[in-house]
Design a protein around this motif. Structure first.
Motif, PDB file in Angstrom:
ATOM      1  N   ARG A 140     -34.390 161.349  46.031  1.00 32.97           N
ATOM      2  CA  ARG A 140     -34.831 160.167  46.744  1.00 32.97           C
ATOM      3  C   ARG A 140     -35.760 159.568  45.115  1.00 32.97           C
ATOM      4  NH1 ARG A 140     -35.446 160.005  52.149  1.00 32.97           N
ATOM      5  NH2 ARG A 140     -35.635 157.792  52.530  1.00 32.97           N
ATOM      6  N   GLU A 141     -35.073 157.557  45.411  1.00 30.57           N
ATOM      7  CA  GLU A 141     -35.410 157.361  44.123  1.00 30.57           C
ATOM      8  C   GLU A 141     -36.906 156.995  44.452  1.00 30.57           C
ATOM      9  OE1 GLU A 141     -33.214 153.834  42.780  1.00 30.57           O
ATOM     10  OE2 GLU A 141     -31.729 155.601  42.201  1.00 30.57           O
TER      11      GLU A 141
ATOM     12  N   SER B  18     -37.250 154.085  53.830  1.00 32.53           N
ATOM     13  CA  SER B  18     -38.152 154.541  52.867  1.00 32.53           C
ATOM     14  C   SER B  18     -39.106 154.522  53.764  1.00 32.53           C
ATOM     15  CB  SER B  18     -37.831 152.916  52.162  1.00 32.53           C
ATOM     16  OG  SER B  18     -38.665 151.878  53.283  1.00 32.53           O
TER      17      SER B  18
ATOM     18  N   ARG C 105     -38.537 163.175  44.130  1.00 36.42           N
ATOM     19  CA  ARG C 105     -37.429 163.569  43.289  1.00 36.42           C
ATOM     20  C   ARG C 105     -37.059 164.535  44.229  1.00 36.42           C
ATOM     21  NH1 ARG C 105     -41.202 160.535  38.645  1.00 36.42           N
ATOM     22  NH2 ARG C 105     -40.176 158.317  39.350  1.00 36.42           N
TER      23      ARG C 105
ATOM     24  N   GLU D 279     -41.299 155.129  43.295  1.00 39.03           N
ATOM     25  CA  GLU D 279     -42.489 154.286  42.393  1.00 39.03           C
ATOM     26  C   GLU D 279     -43.273 154.290  42.771  1.00 39.03           C
ATOM     27  OE1 GLU D 279     -39.441 151.706  42.116  1.00 39.03           O
ATOM     28  OE2 GLU D 279     -40.812 150.254  43.041  1.00 39.03           O
TER      29      GLU D 279
ATOM     30  N   HIS E 268     -37.818 155.194  47.951  1.00 34.92           N
ATOM     31  CA  HIS E 268     -37.132 154.414  47.988  1.00 34.92           C
ATOM     32  C   HIS E 268     -35.891 154.759  49.252  1.00 34.92           C
ATOM     33  CE1 HIS E 268     -37.654 151.242  46.231  1.00 34.92           C
ATOM     34  NE2 HIS E 268     -37.860 151.780  44.907  1.00 34.92           N
TER      35      HIS E 268
ATOM     36  N   LYS F  13     -32.751 156.377  51.352  1.00 33.29           N
ATOM     37  CA  LYS F  13     -31.620 157.174  51.111  1.00 33.29           C
ATOM     38  C   LYS F  13     -30.192 156.418  50.655  1.00 33.29           C
ATOM     39  CE  LYS F  13     -31.000 161.894  52.260  1.00 33.29           C
ATOM     40  NZ  LYS F  13     -31.536 162.689  53.675  1.00 33.29           N
ATOM     41  N   LYS F  14     -29.578 156.420  49.349  1.00 34.62           N
ATOM     42  CA  LYS F  14     -28.250 155.304  49.217  1.00 34.62           C
ATOM     43  C   LYS F  14     -27.119 155.885  50.342  1.00 34.62           C
ATOM     44  CE  LYS F  14     -29.703 154.133  44.863  1.00 34.62           C
ATOM     45  NZ  LYS F  14     -29.615 154.896  43.760  1.00 34.62           N
TER      46      LYS F  14
END
Lengths: 367, 77
Positions: free
Chosen positions: B57-58, B34, B53, B60, B73, B75-76
């Motif tokens: 990536r997510e 992150s 985005r 906020e 955030h 990476k998943k």
């Protein structure tokens, strides 16, 4: 209200802004502004410089309300969105120089990036060379940015600093309405400033109320959507981000459609209004402008909108453009319909050299 | 800064396009972890969010004093 303000900052917002500018600019021509010059930030700042007597080119003097209205429209939008913030301190004197040289380049081409697109949408193919020059200037600017170019950080300033440009804009509007004559001729008769052209492009203007409303609306929308004719190309190249470019494409399509509908589309190279056919210097003038705008972080319209939302450094850039316009006409650097002036090409090269040195010399990035 | 944030970037007071360039370069350095980016204008906030985005990536943003902090955030897996 909050929802609308947020919506205008999204993707539909940039498209709406492009569409509104694309329709309003040809309409302003219809109502009296010079052909293919419904809106031109550089030309109108140059006309304002003339109205104030900073140059005495008799054909291009007019206190255009669109420019102060842009600043005030942005000011209102930023206040409502709680984005208004006084700030300064990012190499202001360098921004002044960038503003001045961007204007000299724009007056060699005869238009800012906004007008380059509007000229193309009116069928003026000379604008193709200007736009290619603009892209070239932005690409060189991107090379400097990738090497770490930065004019450094600004910092928060007292509110009064952020109010300077909105108050200056309000003052200009008062002068545009009242048109006082401060100067006196040899035999004591009242002459300008405020000057107003009796013929030529400076004499052509839409009614002041229409210009004012159009300017306020565009300033409001552009503050919300961050509309920027230079950022559009820069972000597409640098980040593959088409967001701002959507605004430009929409502007072009709507301006083309409105020009066709109003019978204002005339295709060709020769005899285009307030334009010349010298492809090389159309390219080089706009390359200088594009590079200067890229190093300053945005196009001349964007600098007006930023100055409205409290950015004193953008305000200095705007003042640099207005003073640059004074030099461009006093020193005979600006082109005319017959072509570049004797000194315009040399001034463009000097400008490119100075702006390139700025691009190389300022590197103070730290994260 | 929370302990699982791998790279922190201070882009406050910088003009376009520097905040996004710095954030993008930080994403590279963080190698999937992150990234936290401090900015001082809503324009820079929105630009960094859009870039993140687009990179899949997510992300906020939250208000942080006079400016904003954008959290991108990890990476998943």
């Amino acid at each position: 209200m909050k929802k609308i303000l947020g919506f205008l900052a999204s993707r539909p917002g940039i498209i709406i802004t492009g569409a509104v500018i694309g329709v309003l600019a040809p309409l302003l021509v219809y109502f009296g502004n010079p052909a293919n010059m419904g809106i031109c930030v550089a030309c109108f700042e140059r006309d304002i410089a003339g109205a104030l007597g900073l140059h005495r080119a008799a054909l291009v003097q007019n206190l255009r309300p669109e420019i102060p209205a842009f600043i005030l429209g942005s000011f209102i939008a930023a206040l409502l969105a709680k984005e208004w913030k006084a700030r300064t301190g990012s190499a202001p004197i360098v921004r002044f120089a960038l503003g001045a040289f961007s204007m000299i380049g724009a007056l060699v081409f005869l238009g800012c990036p906004w007008r380059a697109w509007l000229r193309l949408a009116g069928g003026d193919w000379n604008a193709i060379f200007g736009l290619l020059g603009l892209f070239a200037g932005i690409l060189v600017g991107i090379v400097f940015l990738k090497r770490g170019f930065s004019l450094g950080r600004n910092h928060a300033a007292p509110k009064a600093l952020g109010l300077v440009m909105p108050l200056l804009a309000a003052g200009l509007l008062v002068l545009a309405v009242v048109v006082p004559l401060f100067g006196r001729g040899a035999d004591g008769q009242a002459i300008g400033p405020i000057f107003r052209s009796e013929k030529g492009p400076g004499a052509m203007a839409a009614p002041i109320a229409i210009s004012l409303v159009a300017g306020l609306l565009i300033g409001f929308l552009a503050q919300r959507s961050r509309f920027c004719t230079v950022g559009a190309v820069r972000d597409l190249v640098l980040f593959r981000d088409p967001h701002l470019m959507l605004g430009i494409v929409t502007l072009f399509v709507f301006a083309l459609g409105t020009n066709l509908a109003l019978g204002q589309f005339k295709a060709g190279f020769a005899g285009q209004p307030v334009a010349h056919t010298d492809g090389l210097w159309n390219f080089m003038g706009m390359m200088l402008s594009g590079l200067a705008f890229t190093l300053a972080g945005g196009c001349p319209g964007r600098q007006l909108f930023l100055s409205g939302e409290g950015d004193g450094d953008a305000g200095i850039f705007v003042l640099g453009m207005i003073v640059g316009a004074g030099f461009a006409h006093n020193f005979n650097l600006a082109s005319s319909a017959t072509g570049p002036s004797p000194y315009g090409p040399a001034a463009s090269l000097v400008g490119l050299a100075v702006v390139a040195v700025i691009g190389l010399a300022f590197r103070e990035k730290s994260s | 800064m929370s302990s699982d944030v791998s790279v922190v970037v201070d882009a406050k007071g910088l003009a376009c396009p520097e905040p996004v360039m710095m954030a993008k370069s930080a994403l590279g350095r963080a190698a999937g972890k992150s990234v936290e980016v401090s900015v001082d204008t809503a324009t820079a906030r929105d630009n960094v969010l859009r870039m993140a985005r687009r990179e899949g990536r997510e992300a906020e943003a939250r208000t942080d004093g006079e400016g904003f902090t954008v959290l991108i955030h990890a990476k998943k897996a």
